[in-house]
Design a protein around this motif. Structure first.
Motif, PDB file in Angstrom:
ATOM      1  N   VAL A 177      86.393  36.288  43.648  1.00 48.27           N
ATOM      2  CA  VAL A 177      85.728  34.979  43.643  1.00 48.27           C
ATOM      3  C   VAL A 177      84.223  35.134  43.812  1.00 48.27           C
ATOM      4  N   THR A 178      83.815  36.031  44.693  1.00 47.24           N
ATOM      5  CA  THR A 178      82.380  36.240  44.924  1.00 47.24           C
ATOM      6  C   THR A 178      81.683  36.705  43.652  1.00 47.24           C
ATOM      7  N   LEU A 179      82.306  37.647  42.932  1.00 48.35           N
ATOM      8  CA  LEU A 179      81.695  38.141  41.700  1.00 48.35           C
ATOM      9  C   LEU A 179      81.645  37.067  40.619  1.00 48.35           C
ATOM     10  N   LEU A 180      82.773  36.425  40.352  1.00 50.37           N
ATOM     11  CA  LEU A 180      82.867  35.507  39.218  1.00 50.37           C
ATOM     12  C   LEU A 180      82.213  34.161  39.483  1.00 50.37           C
ATOM     13  N   ASP A 181      82.415  33.609  40.665  1.00 44.87           N
ATOM     14  CA  ASP A 181      81.984  32.238  40.927  1.00 44.87           C
ATOM     15  C   ASP A 181      80.620  32.138  41.593  1.00 44.87           C
ATOM     16  N   LEU A 182      80.169  33.208  42.207  1.00 44.07           N
ATOM     17  CA  LEU A 182      78.869  33.161  42.872  1.00 44.07           C
ATOM     18  C   LEU A 182      77.846  34.059  42.182  1.00 44.07           C
ATOM     19  N   TYR A 183      78.154  35.368  42.117  1.00 41.85           N
ATOM     20  CA  TYR A 183      77.154  36.311  41.614  1.00 41.85           C
ATOM     21  C   TYR A 183      76.878  36.109  40.120  1.00 41.85           C
ATOM     22  N   LYS A 184      77.940  36.118  39.311  1.00 41.70           N
ATOM     23  CA  LYS A 184      77.746  35.962  37.869  1.00 41.70           C
ATOM     24  C   LYS A 184      77.366  34.533  37.488  1.00 41.70           C
ATOM     25  N   ARG A 185      77.903  33.564  38.211  1.00 44.36           N
ATOM     26  CA  ARG A 185      77.631  32.169  37.857  1.00 44.36           C
ATOM     27  C   ARG A 185      76.268  31.713  38.342  1.00 44.36           C
ATOM     28  N   ARG A 186      75.838  32.156  39.516  1.00 36.39           N
ATOM     29  CA  ARG A 186      74.611  31.629  40.123  1.00 36.39           C
ATOM     30  C   ARG A 186      73.427  32.583  40.053  1.00 36.39           C
ATOM     31  N   LEU A 187      73.688  33.899  40.146  1.00 31.01           N
ATOM     32  CA  LEU A 187      72.586  34.852  40.286  1.00 31.01           C
ATOM     33  C   LEU A 187      72.315  35.665  39.030  1.00 31.01           C
ATOM     34  N   ARG A 188      73.341  36.357  38.509  1.00 32.52           N
ATOM     35  CA  ARG A 188      73.143  37.267  37.382  1.00 32.52           C
ATOM     36  C   ARG A 188      74.192  37.036  36.315  1.00 32.52           C
ATOM     37  N   PRO A 189      74.017  36.040  35.447  1.00 28.43           N
ATOM     38  CA  PRO A 189      75.019  35.776  34.405  1.00 28.43           C
ATOM     39  C   PRO A 189      75.249  36.963  33.469  1.00 28.43           C
ATOM     40  N   ASP A 190      74.223  37.801  33.265  1.00 26.28           N
ATOM     41  CA  ASP A 190      74.340  38.929  32.353  1.00 26.28           C
ATOM     42  C   ASP A 190      74.559  40.255  33.082  1.00 26.28           C
ATOM     43  N   VAL A 191      75.132  40.192  34.273  1.00 29.12           N
ATOM     44  CA  VAL A 191      75.325  41.389  35.080  1.00 29.12           C
ATOM     45  C   VAL A 191      76.208  42.396  34.334  1.00 29.12           C
ATOM     46  N   GLY A 192      75.863  43.681  34.459  1.00 29.14           N
ATOM     47  CA  GLY A 192      76.609  44.738  33.788  1.00 29.14           C
ATOM     48  C   GLY A 192      77.816  45.198  34.572  1.00 29.14           C
ATOM     49  N   GLU A 193      78.580  46.100  33.961  1.00 31.51           N
ATOM     50  CA  GLU A 193      79.830  46.574  34.561  1.00 31.51           C
ATOM     51  C   GLU A 193      79.575  47.333  35.858  1.00 31.51           C
ATOM     52  N   ARG A 194      78.592  48.226  35.861  1.00 31.40           N
ATOM     53  CA  ARG A 194      78.327  49.039  37.049  1.00 31.40           C
ATOM     54  C   ARG A 194      77.912  48.167  38.228  1.00 31.40           C
ATOM     55  N   GLU A 195      77.019  47.235  37.968  1.00 32.64           N
ATOM     56  CA  GLU A 195      76.565  46.341  39.039  1.00 32.64           C
ATOM     57  C   GLU A 195      77.704  45.442  39.522  1.00 32.64           C
ATOM     58  N   SER A 196      78.567  45.015  38.610  1.00 34.54           N
ATOM     59  CA  SER A 196      79.715  44.187  39.000  1.00 34.54           C
ATOM     60  C   SER A 196      80.637  44.940  39.947  1.00 34.54           C
ATOM     61  N   MET A 197      80.857  46.225  39.660  1.00 34.02           N
ATOM     62  CA  MET A 197      81.718  47.009  40.540  1.00 34.02           C
ATOM     63  C   MET A 197      81.090  47.175  41.924  1.00 34.02           C
ATOM     64  N   ILE A 198      79.777  47.320  41.969  1.00 31.18           N
ATOM     65  CA  ILE A 198      79.098  47.424  43.264  1.00 31.18           C
ATOM     66  C   ILE A 198      79.314  46.148  44.075  1.00 31.18           C
ATOM     67  N   VAL A 199      79.225  45.000  43.396  1.00 33.90           N
ATOM     68  CA  VAL A 199      79.447  43.716  44.074  1.00 33.90           C
ATOM     69  C   VAL A 199      80.878  43.635  44.601  1.00 33.90           C
ATOM     70  N   LEU A 200      81.846  44.051  43.799  1.00 35.99           N
ATOM     71  CA  LEU A 200      83.243  44.010  44.228  1.00 35.99           C
ATOM     72  C   LEU A 200      83.485  44.912  45.437  1.00 35.99           C
ATOM     73  N   TYR A 201      82.954  46.142  45.376  1.00 35.22           N
ATOM     74  CA  TYR A 201      83.117  47.062  46.506  1.00 35.22           C
ATOM     75  C   TYR A 201      82.433  46.514  47.761  1.00 35.22           C
ATOM     76  N   ALA A 202      81.197  46.052  47.588  1.00 32.40           N
ATOM     77  CA  ALA A 202      80.421  45.580  48.737  1.00 32.40           C
ATOM     78  C   ALA A 202      81.055  44.347  49.376  1.00 32.40           C
ATOM     79  N   THR A 203      81.552  43.432  48.543  1.00 33.90           N
ATOM     80  CA  THR A 203      82.168  42.222  49.085  1.00 33.90           C
ATOM     81  C   THR A 203      83.453  42.547  49.821  1.00 33.90           C
ATOM     82  N   THR A 204      84.250  43.466  49.276  1.00 29.55           N
ATOM     83  CA  THR A 204      85.477  43.875  49.959  1.00 29.55           C
ATOM     84  C   THR A 204      85.154  44.447  51.335  1.00 29.55           C
TER      85      THR A 204
END
Length: 518
Positions: free
Chosen positions: A373-400
């Motif tokens: 939810v943090t990646l899809l609904d907050l980070y990609k929707r509000r902060l970085r709509p064009d976020v790449g795969e590597r950065e997305s994984m960092i967000v998932l790991y960090a949020t967990t």
């Protein structure tokens, strides 16, 4: 209690095995699709057992038997609502979420009612999951401290670190497969307890039946249509709406629909989880009833439980002799006492592992879904709509990791403050009721627009607050008793959900009528 060596080995072997299994899936979770939905390749029976694991928890293991010990089978009506909720879910909810094009359970809220609705849904969900992680860790620490003699802080930190580790490394596939193992362990543990309790009756099963029927321990409650007390219909309605909330708007469940290989297998997973939980919950109620009959047949052991309960209650029971404690006060102490004193070597370790299994199954689900939810609904929707795969994984790991750490912190803060647990769950219930109503409004009321949804949520949440916090209302507003809700507390989600939906529909129709006038 000091654990016997064999029991300690059983627990250690289980923990090592589960963490190792979770970390095994590290390769398949290196992409966002792998981490969030296991690339949509899992069979329905695996997802179904994972849903079962999400339903079960360490509090279920002890609270349900404690409830049955103190009262009867009235709360079992909650479980009886599951087949109807599963039918509704497979008929409408699963196809809706599978075809909406998003893994997030809240994306469609923005499409229907605007950004505020999605933000409301995400905020409610994340707060609820944070409450859940902290509450489950706190609850299992209370149980495990009693059973093992370890400190609560040690148990909270150890469990939190282990679950966070394998959830971050293995993603949703690790969560689902470990949930499968944990569901099996929990089920075996429950059946083991059931058998040992029956065998422990001096005169056999017939004695248990006589005591239970004589003391009205098998009743489902009255069947009068009275919603001010817990008749049969109150837990049934509560269960229906609670399960609709789970199947319809809870990211933990919605995300699992996307992990199944096909829509049919996703639907099958719902039926598997629901239909397996029904007999398992009956087993837990039977354990509570058998605990009652077992200790009635062993009065000297009952006194030991009453003394332990008095020590646990502390000042709340200081003026009451242990033998005078009510069944409700003793209920939560009965099963831990039996696990410690009534089980053979090795079986104690299995049951403790089962309790740990239930807790871990609840926590890993919350961590993974919150990260999604943090990646899809907050980070990609509000902060970085064009976020790449590597950065997305960092967000998932960090949020967990962050959710795990904060959940541990919340659980540690609850030590010694028992009322905090009830407060967290009460607040999460307030948010969840309004969210289910908003979801149903968006799915069923096609003409409802933003103003109608906003009015429904505002009025619905006020109604939920009115029903949920009667003590605070009376304390801070000096309101007379007749102003307070007369309904049973379990009716809160029912009334709150219907209020949001019906107010939204009414405002929508009034708006359409006004707009149509020349």
């Amino acid at each position: 209690m000091t654990l016997r060596t064999v029991d300690a080995v059983v627990i250690a072997a289980y923990l090592v095995g589960v963490v190792g299994l979770g970390c095994w899936f590290v390769r398949s979770s290196r992409t966002t699709q792998g981490f969030m939905v296991a690339a949509g390749r899992l069979p329905g029976w695996v997802v179904g057992l994972s849903i079962l694991g999400t339903y079960l928890s360490s509090t279920t293991f002890l609270f349900v038997p404690g409830k049955a010990y103190a009262t009867n089978w009235n709360a079992f009506a909650f479980s009886l609502s599951l087949p109807l909720a599963a039918w509704i879910a497979t008929r409408w909810f699963v196809p809706f979420h599978r075809n909406c094009g998003s893994v997030s359970a809240y994306d469609h809220l923005e499409e229907r009612f605007g950004p505020w609705a999605r933000t409301y849904g995400v905020a409610c969900y994340l707060l609820t999951q944070l409450a859940r992680v902290g509450a489950v860790l706190f609850g299992v620490s209370l149980i495990m401290a009693t059973l093992t003699g370890w400190s609560q802080a040690t148990i909270i930190i150890t469990a939190g670190v282990l679950v966070t580790l394998y959830t971050a490394m293995g993603g949703i596939e690790a969560v689902i497969w470990t949930d499968v193992v944990q569901s099996v362990v929990l089920s075996v543990g429950a059946v083991t307890l059931l058998v040992l309790l029956v065998l422990g009756m001096p005169e056999g099963p017939s004695q248990a039946w006589r005591i239970a029927t004589a003391d009205d321990k098998l009743s489902l409650g009255g069947f009068a249509f009275d919603f001010t007390r817990s008749t049969f219909w109150v837990p049934l309605l509560y269960g229906l709406f609670e399960n609709l909330k789970n199947f319809g708007i809870d990211q933990s469940y919605v995300q699992r629909y996307h992990t199944a290989a096909t829509e049919r297998q996703a639907e099958n997973s719902v039926w598997i989880g629901a239909l397996l939980y029904l007999p398992l919950s009956a087993v837990f109620f039977a354990i509570g009833t058998l605990c009652y009959t077992y200790y009635q047949a062993h009065p000297s052991m009952l006194l030991e439980v009453q003394v332990a309960a008095a020590e646990r209650l502390g000042e709340a029971a200081s003026a009451v002799a242990p033998s005078d404690l009510t069944a409700a006060q003793v209920g939560d102490s009965v099963l831990p006492h039996f696990i410690v004193h009534g089980l053979p070597t090795g079986a104690t370790g299995l049951i403790i592992a089962a309790i740990f299994a239930a807790a871990m199954s609840s926590i890993d689900t919350s961590l993974n879904s919150a990260a999604t939810v943090t990646l899809l609904d907050l980070y990609k929707r509000r902060l970085r709509p064009d976020v790449g795969e590597r950065e997305s994984m960092i967000v998932l790991y960090a949020t967990t990791a962050l959710m795990g750490a904060v959940g541990v912190g919340v659980a540690l803060a609850m030590i010694g403050v028992n009322s905090a647990l009830d407060t967290w769950w009460k607040l999460s219930g307030i948010f969840a009721g309004g969210l289910l109503g908003l979801f149903l409004l968006g799915v069923l009321a096609k003409r409802a627009k933003r103003p109608a949804a906003l009015c429904g949520v505002i009025i619905g949440v006020l109604v939920i607050l009115w029903m949920s916090l009667p003590d605070l209302i009376q304390q801070y507003t000096a309101a007379p008793a007749w102003v307070l809700s007369p309904l049973h507390a379990h009716m809160t989600i029912v009334v709150g959900t219907l209020t949001v939906f019906l107010v939204g529909v009414a405002v929508s129709r009034v708006s359409s009528f006004i707009a149509a006038k020349p």
